[in-house]
Design an enzyme around this catalytic site. Structure first.
Site, short mmCIF file in Angstrom:
data_model
loop_
_atom_site.label_atom_id
_atom_site.label_comp_id
_atom_site.label_asym_id
_atom_site.label_seq_id
_atom_site.Cartn_x
_atom_site.Cartn_y
_atom_site.Cartn_z
N PHE A 59 0.77 -1.31 -0.05
CA PHE A 59 0.14 0.06 -0.04
C PHE A 59 0.92 1.39 -0.20
O PHE A 59 0.40 2.36 -0.42
CB PHE A 59 -0.95 0.15 1.16
CG PHE A 59 -2.13 1.20 1.15
CD1 PHE A 59 -1.98 2.17 2.04
CD2 PHE A 59 -3.00 0.75 0.24
CE1 PHE A 59 -3.07 3.30 1.92
CE2 PHE A 59 -4.21 1.61 0.18
CZ PHE A 59 -4.07 3.00 1.13
N ILE A 86 1.01 -9.48 -2.24
CA ILE A 86 -0.40 -9.48 -1.29
C ILE A 86 -0.87 -10.84 -1.22
O ILE A 86 -1.48 -11.46 -2.22
CB ILE A 86 -1.30 -8.48 -1.78
CG1 ILE A 86 -0.62 -6.91 -1.99
CG2 ILE A 86 -2.44 -8.30 -0.71
CD1 ILE A 86 -1.37 -6.16 -2.74
N LEU A 87 -0.89 -11.30 0.02
CA LEU A 87 -1.69 -12.64 0.21
C LEU A 87 -2.80 -12.44 1.00
O LEU A 87 -3.14 -11.84 2.18
CB LEU A 87 -0.79 -13.60 1.13
CG LEU A 87 0.43 -14.14 0.48
CD1 LEU A 87 1.52 -14.84 1.70
CD2 LEU A 87 0.26 -14.92 -0.60
N HIS A 93 -9.27 -7.21 3.27
CA HIS A 93 -8.23 -6.08 3.36
C HIS A 93 -7.22 -6.18 1.90
O HIS A 93 -6.81 -5.38 1.31
CB HIS A 93 -7.37 -6.23 4.59
CG HIS A 93 -6.35 -4.86 4.77
ND1 HIS A 93 -5.10 -5.20 5.02
CD2 HIS A 93 -6.42 -3.60 4.36
CE1 HIS A 93 -4.54 -4.01 5.13
NE2 HIS A 93 -5.26 -3.01 4.73
N HIS A 118 3.51 -2.97 -13.48
CA HIS A 118 2.66 -3.36 -12.51
C HIS A 118 2.89 -5.10 -12.04
O HIS A 118 2.46 -5.78 -12.83
CB HIS A 118 1.32 -3.16 -12.56
CG HIS A 118 0.36 -3.55 -11.58
ND1 HIS A 118 0.65 -4.18 -10.55
CD2 HIS A 118 -1.07 -3.44 -11.51
CE1 HIS A 118 -0.55 -4.47 -9.60
NE2 HIS A 118 -1.52 -3.82 -10.34
#
Ligand SMILES: Nc1c(NC[C@H](O)[C@H](O)[C@H](O)CO)[nH]c(=O)[nH]c1=O
Ligand SMILES: CC(=O)[C@@H](O)COP(=O)(O)O
Length: 162
Positions: A59, A86-87, A93, A118
């Protein structure tokens, strides 16, 4: 899952400035992305100048890229690579930050007319992470490097960044 990486271009002497912004969560995977990306960049753009910036979580990547792209023109990179893992957990979230980051990276690329590659991966489990970060066949770090090299050369040689 996509079945092949972009083809590797023949190495060139382009002195592109490439900046990797990588998060530190899931360190064994994000470090593997950084290592694979850096190694591939050295192969395809041996004269490139590479900067690596680490941030806590995915983030934090977009605001860091905005700061980097806000530098004076001579210090601004020709392409930025965003790397993260990101897991998904037991709440929304992961999906919330994953979709927000995707939108932010695209807006930054358009705002600064600079390729933002990306590879902030939103994944279900460590098996998916291993296949994309550590294994070689579909390594997203190498994919990012090849894309960054091609886009940096395209913008340096052919396209305006106004
Ligand atoms: N769970 C993961 C996170 N979470 C942290 C966020 O990225 C951010 O640092 C926090 O919300 C504070 O702003 N980050 C990842 O990169 N990967 C994860 O699996
Ligand atoms: C991306 C995250 O922050 C997430 O993995 C945290 O797990 P949880 O959704 O169980 O709080």
């Amino acid at each position: 899952m996509s079945t092949e990486l972009p083809r590797r271009q023949r190495p060139t002497g382009t002195r592109a400035k490439i900046c990797i912004v990588a998060s530190e969560y899931n360190e064994q995977y994000t470090q593997a992305l950084v290592d694979n990306c850096s190694e591939e960049l050295a192969a395809v753009l041996p004269s490139a100048r590479l900067e690596v910036v680490r941030v806590p979580g995915a983030f934090e990547i977009p605001v860091t890229i905005k700061s980097i792209l806000s530098r004076s023109p001579e210090k601004r990179p020709d392409a930025v690579v965003a790397l993260g893992v990101i897991l998904r957990g037991s709440t929304d979230h992961a999906d919330l930050i994953g979709s927000t980051i995707t939108q932010a990276l695209m807006q930054l690329a358009l705002e600064f007319t600079t390729p933002v590659i990306h590879e902030v991966l939103l994944l279900n489990d460590e098996k998916q992470a291993f296949a994309r970060c550590i294994a070689s066949q579909l390594n997203r770090g190498r994919e990012a490097a090849r894309t960054a090299a091609r886009m940096a050369e395209l913008f340096i040689n052919s396209l305006s960044r106004q």
